[in-house]
Design an enzyme around this catalytic site. Structure first.
Site, PDB file in Angstrom:
ATOM      1  N   ASP A 151     -39.479  37.092  30.596  1.00  0.00           N
ATOM      2  CA  ASP A 151     -38.484  36.853  29.550  1.00  0.00           C
ATOM      3  C   ASP A 151     -37.773  38.181  29.278  1.00  0.00           C
ATOM      4  O   ASP A 151     -38.415  39.224  29.132  1.00  0.00           O
ATOM      5  CB  ASP A 151     -39.173  36.344  28.283  1.00  0.00           C
ATOM      6  CG  ASP A 151     -38.173  35.903  27.234  1.00  0.00           C
ATOM      7  OD1 ASP A 151     -37.905  34.701  27.150  1.00  0.00           O
ATOM      8  OD2 ASP A 151     -37.657  36.775  26.494  1.00  0.00           O
ATOM      9  N   ASP A 168     -24.328  36.757  30.291  1.00  0.00           N
ATOM     10  CA  ASP A 168     -24.319  36.079  31.586  1.00  0.00           C
ATOM     11  C   ASP A 168     -24.450  37.082  32.732  1.00  0.00           C
ATOM     12  O   ASP A 168     -25.132  36.814  33.736  1.00  0.00           O
ATOM     13  CB  ASP A 168     -23.025  35.277  31.746  1.00  0.00           C
ATOM     14  CG  ASP A 168     -22.983  34.051  30.846  1.00  0.00           C
ATOM     15  OD1 ASP A 168     -24.039  33.680  30.298  1.00  0.00           O
ATOM     16  OD2 ASP A 168     -21.893  33.470  30.696  1.00  0.00           O
ATOM     17  N   GLU A 194     -33.249  32.919  28.409  1.00  0.00           N
ATOM     18  CA  GLU A 194     -33.518  34.169  29.120  1.00  0.00           C
ATOM     19  C   GLU A 194     -34.876  34.166  29.805  1.00  0.00           C
ATOM     20  O   GLU A 194     -35.394  35.214  30.178  1.00  0.00           O
ATOM     21  CB  GLU A 194     -33.435  35.354  28.152  1.00  0.00           C
ATOM     22  CG  GLU A 194     -34.474  35.361  27.055  1.00  0.00           C
ATOM     23  CD  GLU A 194     -34.047  34.594  25.805  1.00  0.00           C
ATOM     24  OE1 GLU A 194     -34.538  34.919  24.731  1.00  0.00           O
ATOM     25  OE2 GLU A 194     -33.218  33.665  25.931  1.00  0.00           O
TER      26      GLU A 194
END
Length: 292
Positions: A151, A168, A194
């Site tokens: 993560d 992004d 994420e």
């Protein structure tokens, strides 16, 4: 096809008349019994001829129907061969073109349903489908299988400070880094937001930890101009699957628990059971996890 059907029916219906005419022209003695026998035999012969003609004309249609049923029931694409250049042949061409169009659209929908449009990675649905066969193979061959959950740290603040386009860019950069560090046969997916995941076939915990550490270092070394010098880090949870009692969701859940620990222990680290021997505790009901 219509002309062939008409010609066959015309000949079949005129066989009795032609037979009677031939009998009369032969000069033989005419009798009611002979005429009835000729009409009966000629009618049978004409009917048989009509049947053969129509069967010849409709046989490709029957094969076409069987192929369509196989496609509908089994999903197997039929091998449709154009046998004649008539209405049936044109029908075969149209059905083949229709099936090809349907397959293209179905494949496009499947790619959309099983992949992440931004990164091009598979999603959780895709991962659950492909990992099942990998788990079965690992059990059969008695080989280890490990999972890495990762993560991105403080990803929400990146979006807040630099915008979602920058976020992004980070996700795409993480994806490219994972493809570069991980092996071609590893199963990589974006689980959402994420969070990413990788299943490593034939890999024990020690090797999986080394791979995760290389990935952590590679992500920490990334530099994205949009972030104006801000460093990117990620936290990792690594778990070697217990193939006898664990299914896909169990493996992923345990890796997520180690990832949750890594977040709580300061982020930018790799966590597994060896790194913390204590029993894993999941977050209590109502408690919120640490900020990503």
């Amino acid at each position: 096809m219509l002309a062939q059907a008409f010609a066959g029916c015309f000949v079949a219906t005129h066989v009795p008349i032609i037979s009677i005419a031939a009998y009369v022209a032969s000069g033989a003695a005419i009798s009611a019994q002979a005429i009835l026998a000729i009409i009966l035999l000629a009618t049978i012969a004409g009917t048989a001829f009509a049947f053969v003609v129509m069967r010849h004309l409709l046989l490709p249609v029957s094969e076409l129907a069987r192929g369509l049923k196989s496609y509908r029931v089994e999903g197997r694409i039929p091998r449709l061969i154009k046998q004649r250049n008539d209405d049936v042949g044109r029908l075969t061409d149209e059905v083949r073109a229709l099936i090809n169009t349907l397959e293209e659209k179905l494949n496009r929908l499947k790619r959309q349903a099983f992949s992440d449009t931004l990164t091009g990675l598979g999603n959780r649905r895709w991962l659950a489908e492909v990992v099942g066969s990998e788990i079965a193979r690992s059990r059969r061959e008695q080989k280890p299988l490990s999972v890495i959950a990762l993560d991105i740290d403080h990803f929400k603040s990146i979006n807040d400070m630099f915008g979602h386009d920058a976020g992004d860019e980070v996700l795409v950069a993480i994806t490219e880094t994972m493809k570069r560090v991980l092996r071609p046969y590893d199963l990589v997916a974006r689980l959402g937001g994420e969070e990413f995941c990788a299943f490593l076939p034939g890999t024990g915990l020690k090797e999986a930890m080394q791979i995760a550490e290389r990935l952590r270092e590679a992500i920490a070394a990334l530099r994205i101009e949009t972030l104006r010098g801000r460093r990117i880090t990620a936290s990792f949870g690594v778990h070697e699957a217990h193939l006898v009692r664990e299914q896909f969701k169990d493996m992923l859940r345990i890796a997520d628990e180690y990832l949750y620990q890594a977040k709580g222990d300061g982020r930018n680290r790799v966590q597994t059971i060896e790194a913390r021997p204590a029993v894993i505790q999941t977050a209590p009901a109502g408690a919120s996890p640490p900020e990503a």
